[in-house]
Motif scaffolding. Structure first.
Motif, mmCIF file in Angstrom:
data_model
loop_
_atom_site.group_PDB
_atom_site.id
_atom_site.type_symbol
_atom_site.label_atom_id
_atom_site.label_comp_id
_atom_site.label_asym_id
_atom_site.label_seq_id
_atom_site.Cartn_x
_atom_site.Cartn_y
_atom_site.Cartn_z
ATOM 1 N N ARG A 131 87.921 -10.760 4.270
ATOM 2 C CA ARG A 131 88.749 -9.761 4.956
ATOM 3 C C ARG A 131 88.173 -8.358 4.767
ATOM 4 N NH1 ARG A 131 95.094 -9.817 3.765
ATOM 5 N NH2 ARG A 131 94.771 -11.883 4.680
ATOM 6 N N TYR A 132 87.709 -8.073 3.547
ATOM 7 C CA TYR A 132 87.143 -6.746 3.280
ATOM 8 C C TYR A 132 85.855 -6.547 4.080
ATOM 9 C CZ TYR A 132 85.821 -2.584 0.647
ATOM 10 O OH TYR A 132 85.483 -1.302 0.288
ATOM 11 N N LEU A 133 85.036 -7.599 4.159
ATOM 12 C CA LEU A 133 83.797 -7.527 4.931
ATOM 13 C C LEU A 133 84.087 -7.293 6.408
ATOM 14 C CD1 LEU A 133 80.728 -7.752 4.945
ATOM 15 C CD2 LEU A 133 80.969 -10.228 5.130
ATOM 16 N N HIS A 134 85.123 -7.946 6.910
ATOM 17 C CA HIS A 134 85.530 -7.757 8.307
ATOM 18 C C HIS A 134 85.985 -6.327 8.551
ATOM 19 C CE1 HIS A 134 89.183 -7.814 11.090
ATOM 20 N NE2 HIS A 134 88.133 -7.798 11.882
ATOM 21 N N ASP A 135 86.845 -5.802 7.644
ATOM 22 C CA ASP A 135 87.350 -4.431 7.807
ATOM 23 C C ASP A 135 86.219 -3.415 7.681
ATOM 24 O OD1 ASP A 135 89.853 -5.470 8.090
ATOM 25 O OD2 ASP A 135 90.494 -5.068 6.037
ATOM 26 N N GLU A 136 85.279 -3.696 6.771
ATOM 27 C CA GLU A 136 84.158 -2.792 6.547
ATOM 28 C C GLU A 136 83.215 -2.781 7.753
ATOM 29 O OE1 GLU A 136 81.649 -1.971 2.512
ATOM 30 O OE2 GLU A 136 81.266 -3.871 3.517
ATOM 31 N N SER A 137 83.169 -3.882 8.484
ATOM 32 C CA SER A 137 82.267 -3.992 9.636
ATOM 33 C C SER A 137 82.947 -3.580 10.935
ATOM 34 C CB SER A 137 81.772 -5.445 9.775
ATOM 35 O OG SER A 137 81.212 -5.894 8.565
#
Length: 373
Positions: A131-137
């Protein structure tokens, strides 16, 4: 005339002493900004039922995170699966706000067959990284909520003679994903000699099985002697043997949180009775380091593994793992899909530019008509 009076009169003066630029005040700016923004921290607690996990968490943060919890009976526990319960509470102390999320794992180790009971926990940790990777991207990265697990308190039973096979399997499964802090629960069931013997046994088994627990960073050379001594004591106290209690008991003429026995009182916040105060000090004084290790080590490992598996960003920002392929055809198809997405994006941009040019031309024609009139 003071500097404040001069400013009121519209006179601007140098706020710093002559000869100084003023960037020594940058830490104060960072401090004010951090206090205004607040802090986020996610703590996971894992261990068998009946080890006092909920009581200890409530004792640590002086709050009641589980007001409506229903404790299942023995018959329900036999077939019970591991659940994930995340409780978030906003804590404010002296103007500093902390958004604390405690992730509990009821059902862990309760079933007769606990062989695969921690797969749910590992999936949850990976999901938060995902989820963090998605939000960061994504496009909007200003208000990313960090729900990654920064620390895991792993509760070890005081009744055994060290680590159980389940303890070893679980810690080995998550030690590359989260900061593991081993905790001996219900330390008031042990004598001081038994406690020290159990600590040594657990540390020996952790080394023997190659388990990576969270190690406190060494104190810097420019730190004061008190902090260096505190760090040394905290390192020597791992694994922390703790007692939790939310009851106020009168002992030696003052109210303390503790447990009352026929032979006396065990005080929760007395460092001579247990390591509760040391555990809380470790968590609070090294909270920033726990977050940094999560970001720089565990999250980066997850991210690099994602890229190694051939992950790519979709149009929505998600990292999509590519399925294993034998020949070049699926790779060519994937390249074609990327090219098609790029071409579609270019077409949309061209259409937008054409619309804007048409609108500007209409406005220009309208202005020309007005001038001629």
């Amino acid at each position: 005339m003071s500097q404040v009076d001069k400013l009121k009169q519209g006179q601007f003066t140098n706020p710093e002493t002559p000869g100084y630029v003023g960037f020594a005040n940058l830490p104060n700016q960072v401090h004010r900004k951090s206090v205004k923004k607040g802090f986020e921290f996610t703590l996971m607690v894992v261990g068998e039922s009946g080890l006092g996990k909920s009581t200890l968490i409530n004792s640590l943060f002086l709050t009641d995170l589980y007001p409506e919890r229903i404790i299942p009976g023995a018959a329900e526990k036999i077939e019970r699966t591991v659940q994930i319960e995340a409780s978030t509470v906003e804590i404010e102390e002296r103007g500093v706000k902390l958004r604390l999320t405690v992730v509990d794992t009821p059902g862990y180790g309760d079933a007769i067959n606990s062989q695969d009971c921690f797969s749910t926990i590992i999936a949850y940790i990976d999901d938060q990284f995902e989820r963090y990777l998605h939000d960061e991207s994504g496009l909007n990265r200003r208000h990313i909520v960090d729900n990654r697990v920064h620390c895991c308190f792993y509760f070890i039973s005081p009744l055994g003679h060290g680590l159980k096979p389940l303890d070893v399997q679980f810690m080995k499964a998550i030690h590359n994903k989260v900061n593991v802090v081993p905790v001996i629960a219900k330390a008031d069931t042990l004598t001081l000699r038994e406690r020290e013997r159990l600590k040594r046994r657990i540390l020996d088994e952790i080394d023997e099985h190659g388990i990576k627990i969270y190690h406190l960073p060494d104190a810097e050379s420019d730190e004061d002697e008190d902090f260096k001594e505190q760090t040394r004591i905290l390192k020597a106290s791992i694994p922390f043997a703790v007692v939790g209690s939310n009851q106020q008991i009168e002992a030696k003429g003052k109210k303390v949180r503790g447990r009352l026995y026929p032979w006396g009182v065990v005080e929760v916040e007395n460092p001579e009775h247990n390591d509760f105060l040391k555990l809380r000090t470790m968590l609070i004084t090294h909270m920033q380091d726990l977050q940094e290790v999560t970001q720089d080590l565990h999250y980066e490992n997850f991210r690099s593994e994602r890229l190694k598996r051939g992950g790519r960003l979709s149009s929505h920002g998600y990292v999509l793992p590519l399925s294993p392929v034998k020949g070049p055809e699926p790779e060519e198809m994937d390249k074609d899909m990327i090219l098609q997405e790029k071409e579609a994006e270019l077409r949309r941009m061209q259409e937008m530019i054409a619309k804007m040019q048409a609108q500007m031309q209409k406005q220009g024609d309208g202005d020309g008509d007005g001038v001629h009139a």
